[in-house]
Write an enzyme that holds these catalytic residues in place. Structure first.
Site, PDB file in Angstrom:
ATOM      1  N   ASP A 114       0.806  -1.218   0.000  1.00 56.85           N
ATOM      2  CA  ASP A 114       0.000   0.000   0.000  1.00 56.85           C
ATOM      3  C   ASP A 114       0.844   1.276   0.000  1.00 56.85           C
ATOM      4  O   ASP A 114       2.059   1.243   0.216  1.00 56.85           O
ATOM      5  CB  ASP A 114      -0.967   0.005   1.204  1.00 56.85           C
ATOM      6  CG  ASP A 114      -0.322  -0.565   2.472  1.00 56.85           C
ATOM      7  OD1 ASP A 114       0.916  -0.540   2.578  1.00 56.85           O
ATOM      8  OD2 ASP A 114      -1.059  -1.035   3.348  1.00 56.85           O
TER       9      ASP A 114
ATOM     10  N   ASN B 102      -7.842  -4.042  14.183  1.00 56.24           N
ATOM     11  CA  ASN B 102      -9.204  -4.377  13.732  1.00 56.24           C
ATOM     12  C   ASN B 102      -9.199  -5.489  12.673  1.00 56.24           C
ATOM     13  O   ASN B 102     -10.200  -5.757  12.043  1.00 56.24           O
ATOM     14  CB  ASN B 102      -9.917  -3.128  13.197  1.00 56.24           C
ATOM     15  CG  ASN B 102      -9.231  -2.536  11.963  1.00 56.24           C
ATOM     16  OD1 ASN B 102      -8.249  -3.093  11.454  1.00 56.24           O
ATOM     17  ND2 ASN B 102      -9.730  -1.412  11.475  1.00 56.24           N
TER      18      ASN B 102
ATOM     19  N   HIS C 212      -7.325  -5.528   9.909  1.00 56.56           N
ATOM     20  CA  HIS C 212      -7.019  -5.139   8.527  1.00 56.56           C
ATOM     21  C   HIS C 212      -5.682  -5.722   8.070  1.00 56.56           C
ATOM     22  O   HIS C 212      -4.758  -5.914   8.866  1.00 56.56           O
ATOM     23  CB  HIS C 212      -7.100  -3.612   8.312  1.00 56.56           C
ATOM     24  CG  HIS C 212      -5.985  -2.811   8.903  1.00 56.56           C
ATOM     25  ND1 HIS C 212      -6.207  -1.732   9.731  1.00 56.56           N
ATOM     26  CD2 HIS C 212      -4.631  -2.896   8.791  1.00 56.56           C
ATOM     27  CE1 HIS C 212      -5.048  -1.195  10.080  1.00 56.56           C
ATOM     28  NE2 HIS C 212      -4.075  -1.889   9.528  1.00 56.56           N
TER      29      HIS C 212
ATOM     30  N   GLU D  79      -9.820  -2.586   5.166  1.00 54.32           N
ATOM     31  CA  GLU D  79     -10.489  -2.400   6.451  1.00 54.32           C
ATOM     32  C   GLU D  79     -11.680  -3.362   6.570  1.00 54.32           C
ATOM     33  O   GLU D  79     -12.111  -3.943   5.567  1.00 54.32           O
ATOM     34  CB  GLU D  79     -10.986  -0.942   6.538  1.00 54.32           C
ATOM     35  CG  GLU D  79      -9.873   0.106   6.458  1.00 54.32           C
ATOM     36  CD  GLU D  79      -9.053   0.227   7.739  1.00 54.32           C
ATOM     37  OE1 GLU D  79      -9.204  -0.615   8.650  1.00 54.32           O
ATOM     38  OE2 GLU D  79      -8.237   1.172   7.814  1.00 54.32           O
TER      39      GLU D  79
HETATM   40  C1  F6R Z   1       1.333  -1.625   6.122  1.00 54.43           C
HETATM   41  C2  F6R Z   1       0.106  -2.382   6.206  1.00 54.43           C
HETATM   42  C3  F6R Z   1      -0.722  -2.447   7.459  1.00 54.43           C
HETATM   43  C4  F6R Z   1       0.090  -2.799   8.698  1.00 54.43           C
HETATM   44  C5  F6R Z   1      -0.805  -2.824   9.923  1.00 54.43           C
HETATM   45  C6  F6R Z   1      -0.022  -3.097  11.201  1.00 54.43           C
HETATM   46  O1  F6R Z   1       1.895  -1.739   4.819  1.00 54.43           O
HETATM   47  O2  F6R Z   1      -0.254  -2.943   5.237  1.00 54.43           O
HETATM   48  O3  F6R Z   1      -1.747  -3.387   7.272  1.00 54.43           O
HETATM   49  O4  F6R Z   1       0.692  -4.037   8.518  1.00 54.43           O
HETATM   50  O5  F6R Z   1      -1.475  -1.612  10.067  1.00 54.43           O
HETATM   51  O6  F6R Z   1       0.836  -2.023  11.439  1.00 54.43           O
HETATM   52  P1  F6R Z   1       1.957  -2.088  12.569  1.00 54.43           P
HETATM   53  O7  F6R Z   1       2.949  -3.087  12.117  1.00 54.43           O
HETATM   54  O8  F6R Z   1       2.520  -0.699  12.606  1.00 54.43           O
HETATM   55  O9  F6R Z   1       1.273  -2.494  13.834  1.00 54.43           O
END
Ligand code: F6R
Length: 247
Positions: A67, A136, A138, A143
């Site tokens: 992303d 959550n 994701h 989401e």
């Molecule tokens: C980032 C991504 C997100 C993160 C997720 C967890 O490229 O795709 O899905 O993997 O938000 O983020 P952290 O590792 O910061 O807890």
């Protein structure tokens, strides 16, 4: 879904790095899917260390990130492109032309999403995808409620995700409202998936992932339909998971 319990963040990162290095070394032309955020920082650090010490080469490796924020150019310190350069790409021998992230500044975002999918297809699909997980559920920026059939698309970020990511920005207002993300169908087409989780704040999420049903309100649960997913989680993240079958 195979669950590997690591003692701590360090071990989680090392186990993930060992797998990536093994795949890259045995398939010099390899397509690797990458994530950003706090969780994979240790993994990237270990890949860089291994490259410097053991010379593992990334010259034939093609990467696709999950992303990118909309509106942030690659040289913006909060863009995911910048993060990847800073933590991995600038320190290994990967070729610039083999690095792919969605372009969050593209004039036509819909076209950009279609183009990203095309590039993944042309590369022969993703062999190994690294994932983190949001509290959550994701994955990428998919989401709760995202369709399992979704391909790379534009998303409006939920307030909880914007808040979770806001500590990287000077203020909450600076956190972009939208992003481009690989879709759930894109992610699930990867040949192999490794999901990393660390810390007590992820423990109820990991419990839900391991024991809950497949449901579109918890996007990561879709991974349970994939034949080759490994969750590498540390003890803190597995704290609430009732008796997982661990390896
Ligand atoms: C980032 C991504 C997100 C993160 C997720 C967890 O490229 O795709 O899905 O993997 O938000 O983020 P952290 O590792 O910061 O807890």
């Amino acid at each position: 879904m195979k669950i590997i319990k690591a003692m701590n963040y360090e071990e989680m990162s090392q186990l993930a790095a060992d797998r990536v290095i093994d795949r890259v070394r045995s398939h010099p032309h390899f397509t690797l899917g990458l994530a950003t955020g706090a969780t994979p920082l240790g993994l990237y650090n270990k890949l860089v260390g291994d490259h410097q010490k053991n010379g593992t080469s990334y010259q034939g490796v093609v990467t696709f990130n999950l992303d990118e924020y909309i509106g942030l150019p690659p040289n913006h310190p909060n863009s995911y492109h910048y993060y990847m350069n800073q933590h991995l790409f600038d320190h290994i021998d990967i070729e610039e032309k083999n690095i792919h992230l969605p372009d969050g500044t593209a004039e036509n975002l819909v076209k950009e999403c279609i183009f990203y999918e095309k590039q993944i297809r042309q590369a022969g699909g993703i062999r190994l995808q690294i994932l983190g997980i949001g509290q959550n559920g994701h994955i990428g920026f998919n989401e709760p409620g995202t369709s399992p059939d979704s391909r790379t698309h534009v998303v409006r970020l939920t307030e909880s995700t914007r808040k979770a990511n806001s500590h990287y920005f000077k203020s909450m207002e600076e956190v972009p409202a939208c992003a481009i993300t690989m879709g759930l169908a894109t992610i699930i087409e990867s040949e192999e998936i490794i999901l990393l989780a660390s810390g007590e704040h992820k423990s109820s999420t990991i419990d839900k992932l391991i024991h809950g049903d497949v449901h579109h309100q918890f996007p990561a649960s879709l991974l349970k339909t994939h034949p080759n997913v490994t969750v590498i989680a540390d003890q803190a993240a597995l704290k609430m998971a009732r008796a997982p079958r661990v390896y």
